[in-house]
Design a protein around this motif. Structure first.
Motif, mmCIF file in Angstrom:
data_model
loop_
_atom_site.group_PDB
_atom_site.id
_atom_site.type_symbol
_atom_site.label_atom_id
_atom_site.label_comp_id
_atom_site.label_asym_id
_atom_site.label_seq_id
_atom_site.Cartn_x
_atom_site.Cartn_y
_atom_site.Cartn_z
ATOM 1 N N VAL A 234 28.538 52.786 -47.807
ATOM 2 C CA VAL A 234 28.537 52.030 -46.552
ATOM 3 C C VAL A 234 27.879 50.675 -46.788
ATOM 4 O O VAL A 234 26.825 50.594 -47.433
ATOM 5 C CB VAL A 234 27.767 52.787 -45.452
ATOM 6 N N ASN A 235 28.499 49.613 -46.287
ATOM 7 C CA ASN A 235 27.911 48.273 -46.329
ATOM 8 C C ASN A 235 27.811 47.732 -44.909
ATOM 9 O O ASN A 235 28.732 47.921 -44.095
ATOM 10 C CB ASN A 235 28.759 47.326 -47.176
ATOM 11 N N ILE B 80 19.506 51.787 -44.681
ATOM 12 C CA ILE B 80 19.640 50.331 -44.506
ATOM 13 C C ILE B 80 18.681 49.847 -43.424
ATOM 14 O O ILE B 80 17.990 48.827 -43.585
ATOM 15 C CB ILE B 80 21.092 49.943 -44.161
ATOM 16 N N LEU B 81 18.611 50.580 -42.310
ATOM 17 C CA LEU B 81 17.712 50.184 -41.228
ATOM 18 C C LEU B 81 16.250 50.277 -41.639
ATOM 19 O O LEU B 81 15.434 49.441 -41.233
ATOM 20 C CB LEU B 81 17.964 51.047 -39.986
ATOM 21 N N HIS C 222 19.450 43.849 -50.963
ATOM 22 C CA HIS C 222 19.785 45.263 -50.777
ATOM 23 C C HIS C 222 21.240 45.463 -51.164
ATOM 24 O O HIS C 222 22.098 44.647 -50.833
ATOM 25 C CB HIS C 222 19.558 45.676 -49.323
ATOM 26 N N GLU C 223 21.510 46.561 -51.834
ATOM 27 C CA GLU C 223 22.860 46.798 -52.356
ATOM 28 C C GLU C 223 23.915 46.964 -51.270
ATOM 29 O O GLU C 223 25.115 46.850 -51.546
ATOM 30 C CB GLU C 223 22.863 48.037 -53.257
ATOM 31 N N SER C 224 23.501 47.221 -50.039
ATOM 32 C CA SER C 224 24.455 47.433 -48.947
ATOM 33 C C SER C 224 24.527 46.258 -47.980
ATOM 34 O O SER C 224 25.129 46.363 -46.913
ATOM 35 C CB SER C 224 24.094 48.710 -48.181
ATOM 36 N N VAL C 225 23.911 45.136 -48.360
ATOM 37 C CA VAL C 225 23.919 43.926 -47.536
ATOM 38 C C VAL C 225 24.451 42.785 -48.397
ATOM 39 O O VAL C 225 24.018 42.620 -49.543
ATOM 40 C CB VAL C 225 22.496 43.595 -47.043
ATOM 41 N N PRO C 226 25.386 41.979 -47.881
ATOM 42 C CA PRO C 226 25.923 40.873 -48.701
ATOM 43 C C PRO C 226 24.846 39.870 -49.095
ATOM 44 O O PRO C 226 24.037 39.450 -48.267
ATOM 45 C CB PRO C 226 26.986 40.234 -47.795
ATOM 46 N N ARG C 227 24.853 39.493 -50.359
ATOM 47 C CA ARG C 227 23.880 38.545 -50.885
ATOM 48 C C ARG C 227 24.294 37.118 -50.533
ATOM 49 O O ARG C 227 25.469 36.770 -50.572
ATOM 50 C CB ARG C 227 23.792 38.711 -52.406
ATOM 51 N N PHE C 228 23.313 36.314 -50.150
ATOM 52 C CA PHE C 228 23.570 34.899 -49.851
ATOM 53 C C PHE C 228 23.756 34.163 -51.174
ATOM 54 O O PHE C 228 22.892 34.204 -52.042
ATOM 55 C CB PHE C 228 22.396 34.302 -49.069
ATOM 56 N N ARG D 111 23.261 58.818 -43.103
ATOM 57 C CA ARG D 111 22.115 58.739 -44.013
ATOM 58 C C ARG D 111 21.994 57.339 -44.601
ATOM 59 O O ARG D 111 20.897 56.778 -44.697
ATOM 60 C CB ARG D 111 22.290 59.756 -45.137
ATOM 61 N N GLN D 112 23.126 56.749 -44.985
ATOM 62 C CA GLN D 112 23.093 55.410 -45.574
ATOM 63 C C GLN D 112 22.682 54.356 -44.550
ATOM 64 O O GLN D 112 21.929 53.427 -44.866
ATOM 65 C CB GLN D 112 24.458 55.072 -46.173
ATOM 66 N N LEU D 113 23.152 54.502 -43.314
ATOM 67 C CA LEU D 113 22.765 53.544 -42.278
ATOM 68 C C LEU D 113 21.275 53.645 -41.955
ATOM 69 O O LEU D 113 20.612 52.616 -41.727
ATOM 70 C CB LEU D 113 23.598 53.760 -41.013
#
Length: 243
Positions: free
Chosen positions: A154-155, A128-129, A74-80, A123-125
């Motif tokens: 928002v990240n 993400i949820l 997801h673009e708003s979550v850091p990639r492992f 809205r972005q949160l």
């Protein structure tokens, strides 16, 4: 053996080399680990160092963050990026996400969030949820230190408390109180206390009826939402004027 259990983890300092990376600075330290900003000469990353004492104490719980982040795109979550295991280090490298924490923006910058911006952030949160819950993941730590903002995007970071939803100990609705509390921080950024008597948030904030109901249901003051889709419906109805 006893001495090694309580030996302090090595802390890394700016300009120090670690594996293929240069330490730029320490970002923060929590109960389970230390996070550094690092670079490979071309890009920046986050290096998370897991504390050995907590690895021994918490066992498999410490590994949930790695397992969950590996499953997300997801673009708003850091990639492992990768895991690093050495005799003197346990941890992993994550994608670096732009932005400052809402904690700094609210308490250091004294930024005031107007309704339109609260809508854009909220809205972005919610989106993400929706993604996390669709993957059977509950974050359980949506707070102002764990959310980044660059004025537009928002990240969400720090998945140390995230778990797989089992509808028993770990439920999706756990995230709703965190979301409500997060939104309250944005509302309170423009609040001015008059007098000395502090009242409950639902009495002292100047909220429209739909805002009040949304927040009360998120916080569990009224009957709490049962799904993110109910939250989404009421959120968009509440901020209809800003869409």
């Amino acid at each position: 053996m006893v001495l090694s259990l309580f030996r302090r983890d090595k802390q890394y300092w700016p300009s120090e080399q670690f594996a293929d990376y240069t330490i730029e600075k320490t970002i923060g330290e929590g109960r389970f680990g230390i996070c550094y900003l690092v670079s490979d000469g071309q890009k920046s990353y986050i290096l998370k160092q897991l504390k050995r004492a907590m690895l021994k104490k918490a066992g498999v719980k410490v590994r949930f963050e790695e397992e969950i982040l590996r499953s997300l795109q997801h673009e708003s979550v850091p990639r492992f990026i990768k895991k690093i295991e050495r005799e003197d280090f346990n941890g992993y490298v994550l994608e670096f996400k732009e932005g400052r924490t809402f904690e700094d923006i609210i308490y250091l910058d004294k930024h005031v969030f107007e309704r339109e911006e609260i809508y854009r952030v909220g809205r972005q949160l919610v989106e993400i949820l929706k993604y996390l819950h669709s993957k059977s993941i509950v974050h359980r730590d949506i707070r102002v230190p764990n959310t980044l903002y660059d004025g537009q995007k928002v990240n969400l970071v720090d998945f140390g408390l995230a778990r797989w939803i089992n509808n028993e100990k770990y439920r999706a609705d756990m995230d709703f109180a965190f979301l409500g509390d997060f939104l309250l921080h944005l509302y309170y950024a423009s609040f001015e206390l008059k007098g000395f008597k502090k009242r409950p948030w639902y009495d002292e904030l100047q909220l429209h009826p739909k805002e009040l109901l949304l927040l009360k249901k998120l916080m569990g003051v009224d009957q709490r939402y049962t799904s993110i889709f109910e939250v989404e419906h009421d959120f968009y109805e509440t901020f209809e004027a800003y869409q």
